[in-house]
Write a protein that holds these residues in place. Structure first.
Motif, PDB file in Angstrom:
ATOM      1  N   ASN A  34     -22.529 -43.504  35.532  1.00 58.38           N
ATOM      2  CA  ASN A  34     -21.667 -44.553  36.074  1.00 58.38           C
ATOM      3  C   ASN A  34     -21.361 -44.241  37.540  1.00 58.38           C
ATOM      4  O   ASN A  34     -20.357 -43.597  37.841  1.00 58.38           O
ATOM      5  N   GLU A  35     -22.207 -44.718  38.434  1.00 57.02           N
ATOM      6  CA  GLU A  35     -22.053 -44.424  39.861  1.00 57.02           C
ATOM      7  C   GLU A  35     -20.785 -45.017  40.468  1.00 57.02           C
ATOM      8  O   GLU A  35     -20.396 -44.621  41.564  1.00 57.02           O
ATOM      9  N   LYS A  36     -20.155 -45.946  39.786  1.00 60.97           N
ATOM     10  CA  LYS A  36     -18.981 -46.614  40.354  1.00 60.97           C
ATOM     11  C   LYS A  36     -17.660 -46.047  39.848  1.00 60.97           C
ATOM     12  O   LYS A  36     -16.596 -46.539  40.205  1.00 60.97           O
ATOM     13  N   GLU A  37     -17.721 -44.990  39.031  1.00 55.74           N
ATOM     14  CA  GLU A  37     -16.475 -44.403  38.512  1.00 55.74           C
ATOM     15  C   GLU A  37     -15.633 -43.895  39.676  1.00 55.74           C
ATOM     16  O   GLU A  37     -16.131 -43.229  40.589  1.00 55.74           O
ATOM     17  N   ALA A  38     -14.352 -44.211  39.619  1.00 56.92           N
ATOM     18  CA  ALA A  38     -13.423 -43.767  40.658  1.00 56.92           C
ATOM     19  C   ALA A  38     -13.190 -42.263  40.550  1.00 56.92           C
ATOM     20  O   ALA A  38     -13.253 -41.692  39.463  1.00 56.92           O
ATOM     21  N   ASN A  39     -12.912 -41.644  41.661  1.00 58.95           N
ATOM     22  CA  ASN A  39     -12.648 -40.211  41.710  1.00 58.95           C
ATOM     23  C   ASN A  39     -11.274 -39.922  41.098  1.00 58.95           C
ATOM     24  O   ASN A  39     -10.247 -40.269  41.676  1.00 58.95           O
ATOM     25  N   PRO A  40     -11.226 -39.265  39.945  1.00 64.71           N
ATOM     26  CA  PRO A  40      -9.937 -39.024  39.287  1.00 64.71           C
ATOM     27  C   PRO A  40      -9.045 -38.060  40.056  1.00 64.71           C
ATOM     28  O   PRO A  40      -7.819 -38.084  39.887  1.00 64.71           O
ATOM     29  N   LEU A  41      -9.607 -37.252  40.928  1.00 59.46           N
ATOM     30  CA  LEU A  41      -8.797 -36.293  41.669  1.00 59.46           C
ATOM     31  C   LEU A  41      -7.973 -36.951  42.771  1.00 59.46           C
ATOM     32  O   LEU A  41      -7.022 -36.357  43.270  1.00 59.46           O
ATOM     33  N   GLU A  42      -8.316 -38.178  43.132  1.00 57.64           N
ATOM     34  CA  GLU A  42      -7.534 -38.906  44.143  1.00 57.64           C
ATOM     35  C   GLU A  42      -6.124 -39.226  43.645  1.00 57.64           C
ATOM     36  O   GLU A  42      -5.244 -39.519  44.443  1.00 57.64           O
ATOM     37  N   GLN A  43      -5.898 -39.161  42.349  1.00 58.38           N
ATOM     38  CA  GLN A  43      -4.589 -39.497  41.767  1.00 58.38           C
ATOM     39  C   GLN A  43      -3.545 -38.403  41.953  1.00 58.38           C
ATOM     40  O   GLN A  43      -2.350 -38.659  41.838  1.00 58.38           O
ATOM     41  N   TYR A  44      -3.997 -37.181  42.209  1.00 56.21           N
ATOM     42  CA  TYR A  44      -3.061 -36.062  42.245  1.00 56.21           C
ATOM     43  C   TYR A  44      -2.087 -36.180  43.401  1.00 56.21           C
ATOM     44  O   TYR A  44      -2.444 -36.601  44.498  1.00 56.21           O
ATOM     45  N   LYS A  45      -0.866 -35.770  43.154  1.00 57.39           N
ATOM     46  CA  LYS A  45       0.210 -35.812  44.143  1.00 57.39           C
ATOM     47  C   LYS A  45       0.529 -34.391  44.596  1.00 57.39           C
ATOM     48  O   LYS A  45       0.099 -33.422  43.996  1.00 57.39           O
ATOM     49  N   GLY A  46       1.315 -34.300  45.601  1.00 55.21           N
ATOM     50  CA  GLY A  46       1.742 -32.996  46.108  1.00 55.21           C
ATOM     51  C   GLY A  46       0.911 -32.601  47.315  1.00 55.21           C
ATOM     52  O   GLY A  46      -0.305 -32.533  47.245  1.00 55.21           O
ATOM     53  N   HIS A  47       1.599 -32.357  48.413  1.00 54.76           N
ATOM     54  CA  HIS A  47       0.919 -32.067  49.679  1.00 54.76           C
ATOM     55  C   HIS A  47      -0.023 -30.864  49.571  1.00 54.76           C
ATOM     56  O   HIS A  47      -1.180 -30.941  49.997  1.00 54.76           O
ATOM     57  N   ASP A  48       0.457 -29.745  49.026  1.00 47.63           N
ATOM     58  CA  ASP A  48      -0.360 -28.535  48.969  1.00 47.63           C
ATOM     59  C   ASP A  48      -1.583 -28.719  48.087  1.00 47.63           C
ATOM     60  O   ASP A  48      -2.680 -28.270  48.433  1.00 47.63           O
ATOM     61  N   LEU A  49      -1.404 -29.387  46.952  1.00 47.24           N
ATOM     62  CA  LEU A  49      -2.534 -29.624  46.060  1.00 47.24           C
ATOM     63  C   LEU A  49      -3.550 -30.551  46.720  1.00 47.24           C
ATOM     64  O   LEU A  49      -4.749 -30.274  46.719  1.00 47.24           O
ATOM     65  N   ARG A  50      -3.076 -31.630  47.313  1.00 47.69           N
ATOM     66  CA  ARG A  50      -3.998 -32.564  47.968  1.00 47.69           C
ATOM     67  C   ARG A  50      -4.731 -31.893  49.135  1.00 47.69           C
ATOM     68  O   ARG A  50      -5.919 -32.119  49.332  1.00 47.69           O
ATOM     69  N   GLN A  51      -4.035 -31.033  49.871  1.00 48.57           N
ATOM     70  CA  GLN A  51      -4.693 -30.325  50.967  1.00 48.57           C
ATOM     71  C   GLN A  51      -5.784 -29.405  50.421  1.00 48.57           C
ATOM     72  O   GLN A  51      -6.878 -29.321  50.976  1.00 48.57           O
ATOM     73  N   GLY A  52      -5.496 -28.734  49.323  1.00 47.26           N
ATOM     74  CA  GLY A  52      -6.502 -27.879  48.696  1.00 47.26           C
ATOM     75  C   GLY A  52      -7.702 -28.676  48.222  1.00 47.26           C
ATOM     76  O   GLY A  52      -8.849 -28.235  48.360  1.00 47.26           O
ATOM     77  N   LEU A  53      -7.459 -29.871  47.674  1.00 46.08           N
ATOM     78  CA  LEU A  53      -8.557 -30.732  47.227  1.00 46.08           C
ATOM     79  C   LEU A  53      -9.383 -31.222  48.419  1.00 46.08           C
ATOM     80  O   LEU A  53     -10.608 -31.297  48.344  1.00 46.08           O
ATOM     81  N   ARG A  54      -8.720 -31.532  49.523  1.00 43.16           N
ATOM     82  CA  ARG A  54      -9.436 -31.928  50.744  1.00 43.16           C
ATOM     83  C   ARG A  54     -10.281 -30.767  51.265  1.00 43.16           C
ATOM     84  O   ARG A  54     -11.438 -30.953  51.654  1.00 43.16           O
ATOM     85  N   ASP A  55      -9.674 -29.573  51.285  1.00 46.32           N
ATOM     86  CA  ASP A  55     -10.391 -28.394  51.777  1.00 46.32           C
ATOM     87  C   ASP A  55     -11.634 -28.103  50.940  1.00 46.32           C
ATOM     88  O   ASP A  55     -12.637 -27.613  51.471  1.00 46.32           O
ATOM     89  N   ARG A  56     -11.587 -28.424  49.649  1.00 48.26           N
ATOM     90  CA  ARG A  56     -12.735 -28.208  48.763  1.00 48.26           C
ATOM     91  C   ARG A  56     -13.752 -29.344  48.869  1.00 48.26           C
ATOM     92  O   ARG A  56     -14.835 -29.267  48.321  1.00 48.26           O
TER      93      ARG A  56
END
Length: 98
Positions: A34-56
């Motif tokens: 399913n190439e159109k599945e949305a990225n489930p990690l975009e839902q996560y909240k919290g600045h530090d967690l989101r920054q870590g996800l961006r860094d990865r």
């Protein structure tokens, strides 16, 4: 805890990011069907967690960029690399009831 040779403190963002690694790789595998599945990690909240996800490189990507990452992952699997596993994160323990 140690995971893949790195010490990871329990209960914080570092541990959560290790679990997100498994979610990311499972997502890349689902994109095969399913190439159109949305990225489930975009839902996560919290600045530090989101920054870590961006860094990865897990969030803040276009679908085209995500599919390119999927293609790399699939190529690695086809070349004989084992699928990502986070089984080292989960120990076995028993709880005895009184």
């Amino acid at each position: 805890m140690k995971h893949k040779g790195h010490k990871v403190p329990l209960g914080g963002v570092a541990e959560m990011l290790r679990h997100c690694d498994a979610q990311w790789n499972a997502y890349l595998q689902r994109l095969i069907c399913n190439e159109k599945e949305a990225n489930p990690l975009e839902q996560y909240k919290g600045h530090d967690l989101r920054q870590g996800l961006r860094d990865r490189g897990y969030i803040g990507l276009s679908q085209k960029q995500i599919l390119a990452k999927r293609d790399v992952y699939v190529s690695e699997l086809q070349a004989g690399e084992p699928p990502y596993s986070d089984t080292e994160l989960f120990g076995t323990s028993y709880v005895l009831a009184n």
